[in-house]
Write a protein that holds these residues in place. Structure first.
Motif, short mmCIF file in Angstrom:
data_model
loop_
_atom_site.label_atom_id
_atom_site.label_comp_id
_atom_site.label_asym_id
_atom_site.label_seq_id
_atom_site.Cartn_x
_atom_site.Cartn_y
_atom_site.Cartn_z
N ALA A 40 -28.02 13.72 -4.46
CA ALA A 40 -27.09 13.34 -3.97
C ALA A 40 -26.24 14.65 -3.25
O ALA A 40 -25.85 14.66 -2.05
CB ALA A 40 -25.93 12.68 -4.52
N GLY A 41 -26.37 15.61 -4.01
CA GLY A 41 -25.71 16.96 -3.39
C GLY A 41 -26.66 17.56 -2.32
O GLY A 41 -25.94 17.98 -1.37
N VAL A 42 -28.05 17.30 -2.39
CA VAL A 42 -28.91 17.74 -1.51
C VAL A 42 -28.63 16.98 -0.12
O VAL A 42 -28.43 17.46 1.12
CB VAL A 42 -30.45 17.76 -1.86
N ALA A 43 -28.41 15.50 -0.33
CA ALA A 43 -28.17 14.99 0.93
C ALA A 43 -26.83 15.27 1.46
O ALA A 43 -26.94 15.29 2.69
CB ALA A 43 -28.19 13.46 0.55
N LEU A 44 -25.92 15.28 0.69
CA LEU A 44 -24.55 15.79 1.36
C LEU A 44 -24.41 17.06 1.95
O LEU A 44 -23.99 17.17 3.14
CB LEU A 44 -23.58 15.75 -0.02
N LEU A 45 -25.11 18.00 1.50
CA LEU A 45 -25.01 19.42 2.20
C LEU A 45 -25.89 19.53 3.32
O LEU A 45 -25.64 20.42 4.21
CB LEU A 45 -25.35 20.48 0.95
N THR A 46 -26.71 18.67 3.16
CA THR A 46 -28.02 18.67 4.54
C THR A 46 -27.23 18.19 5.74
O THR A 46 -27.17 18.44 6.68
CB THR A 46 -29.02 17.85 4.07
N ASP A 47 -26.37 17.04 5.55
CA ASP A 47 -25.56 16.48 6.25
C ASP A 47 -24.19 17.40 6.93
O ASP A 47 -23.93 17.43 7.92
CB ASP A 47 -25.07 15.11 6.14
N TYR A 48 -23.72 17.94 5.59
CA TYR A 48 -22.68 18.81 5.91
C TYR A 48 -22.77 19.93 6.58
O TYR A 48 -22.02 20.38 7.77
CB TYR A 48 -22.08 19.23 4.55
N GLN A 49 -24.04 20.65 6.51
CA GLN A 49 -24.43 21.98 7.15
C GLN A 49 -25.79 21.97 7.65
O GLN A 49 -26.14 21.97 8.87
CB GLN A 49 -24.16 23.11 6.04
N SER A 50 -26.67 21.93 6.59
CA SER A 50 -28.09 22.24 7.24
C SER A 50 -29.05 22.02 5.97
O SER A 50 -28.45 22.00 4.79
CB SER A 50 -28.33 23.44 7.71
N GLN A 51 -30.39 21.94 6.06
CA GLN A 51 -31.40 21.84 5.06
C GLN A 51 -31.24 23.47 4.44
O GLN A 51 -31.72 23.52 3.01
CB GLN A 51 -32.57 21.67 5.39
#
Length: 285
Positions: A40-51
């Protein structure tokens, strides 16, 4: 200069197509109970900023794999809170979230938020925001709040949201990001210190991340209170000069102090706690 070239490149890439950079990879050895929070953290931060930003999150998690004193429940909480704090709220994020809502639907199609001038300028790249921030400080307007309108109720409003959202590519060059980066690393370091010096207080140190949220006055008073407790209680205990057998209880007491802009009440409570811990045999009242 390289950073700004990358910002321009990333912005142009977004305008012509999706992000094709390497997806973030979770570190090997994460416990099964931690995986949902980490994903969930990876999905959030990819959407928030970038991979790439999500990969930084994964790299930060790696330090707790196999650590004594970090059970699965605590690790999952660290993963959850780390992601939430790395996805800090700013005007850019509000624009992103507004874009993700159904256009023009509901009574909140137009959302007006008030930001301090120094907050808005702090979200810009330092090379641009720095001089402007010094200017508003000179004229005494840094703390003045201004209303910002976020609307998906019209074509023009949506285009403006897209432009504001695209500013996330320069977020990591901003003064606000620099503050957040230092805070995250210090929070993780304090967790490390607690695991070594007072394991019973680790949970309390982890939960201190919830003191900092949002933007504006609430964000600033939360950040100031966090540093007061760390500098006045946790760090002195970890370094040795202060003896508090129950640091978790001391942190809990300090956290429940009503916040004020100058932190005077919290300063008094911390002084009281320290006064009751003057020697190795003392216990907290």
């Amino acid at each position: 200069m390289t950073g700004f070239i990358n910002v321009i490149r990333n912005t142009l890439t977004e305008l012509v197509g999706p992000d094709h950079s390497t997806p973030a990879v979770l570190p090997a050895g994460l416990p099964d109970q931690v995986l949902p929070a980490a994903r969930a953290g990876v999905a959030l931060l990819t959407d928030y900023q970038s991979q790439a930003y999500a990969q930084l999150y994964c790299d930060r998690l790696r330090r707790f794999i196999g650590r004594r004193g970090v059970d699965d429940a605590l690790f999952a909480e660290i993963a959850r809170l780390l992601a939430e704090r790395m996805a800090y709220l700013d005007a850019i994020r509000i624009a992103q979230l507004k874009l993700q809502e159904a256009p023009g639907q509901g009574r909140h199609a137009i959302d007006v938020r008030r930001f301090r001038c120094d907050e808005l300028l702090g979200a810009l790249p330092v090379i641009a925001g720095g001089p402007l921030l010094r200017m508003v400080e000179i004229v005494g307007c840094a703390h003045r709040t201004v209303p910002i309108r976020f609307s998906n109720a019209s074509w023009w409003g949506i285009q403006r949201l897209k432009l504001e959202s695209s500013l996330r590519h320069s977020r990591r060059l901003s003064a606000r990001y620099a503050v957040e980066r230092v805070w995250v690393e210090r929070w993780l370091h304090m967790i490390d210190r607690a695991l070594t010096r007072q394991p019973a207080a680790v949970g309390a140190v982890v939960q201190m991340a919830t003191m900092i949220e949002g933007y504006g006055t609430g964000y600033r008073t939360g950040m100031a209170a966090w540093h007061q407790i760390i500098d006045g209680l946790a760090k002195p205990v970890f370094d040795g000069p202060l003896v508090l057998p129950d640091l978790a209880a001391a942190i809990a007491r300090a956290r429940h102090v009503p916040r004020d802009p100058k932190g005077e009440e919290l300063r008094k409570v911390i002084a009281e706690i320290r006064a009751g811990a003057c020697n190795p045999g003392s216990t907290m009242a």
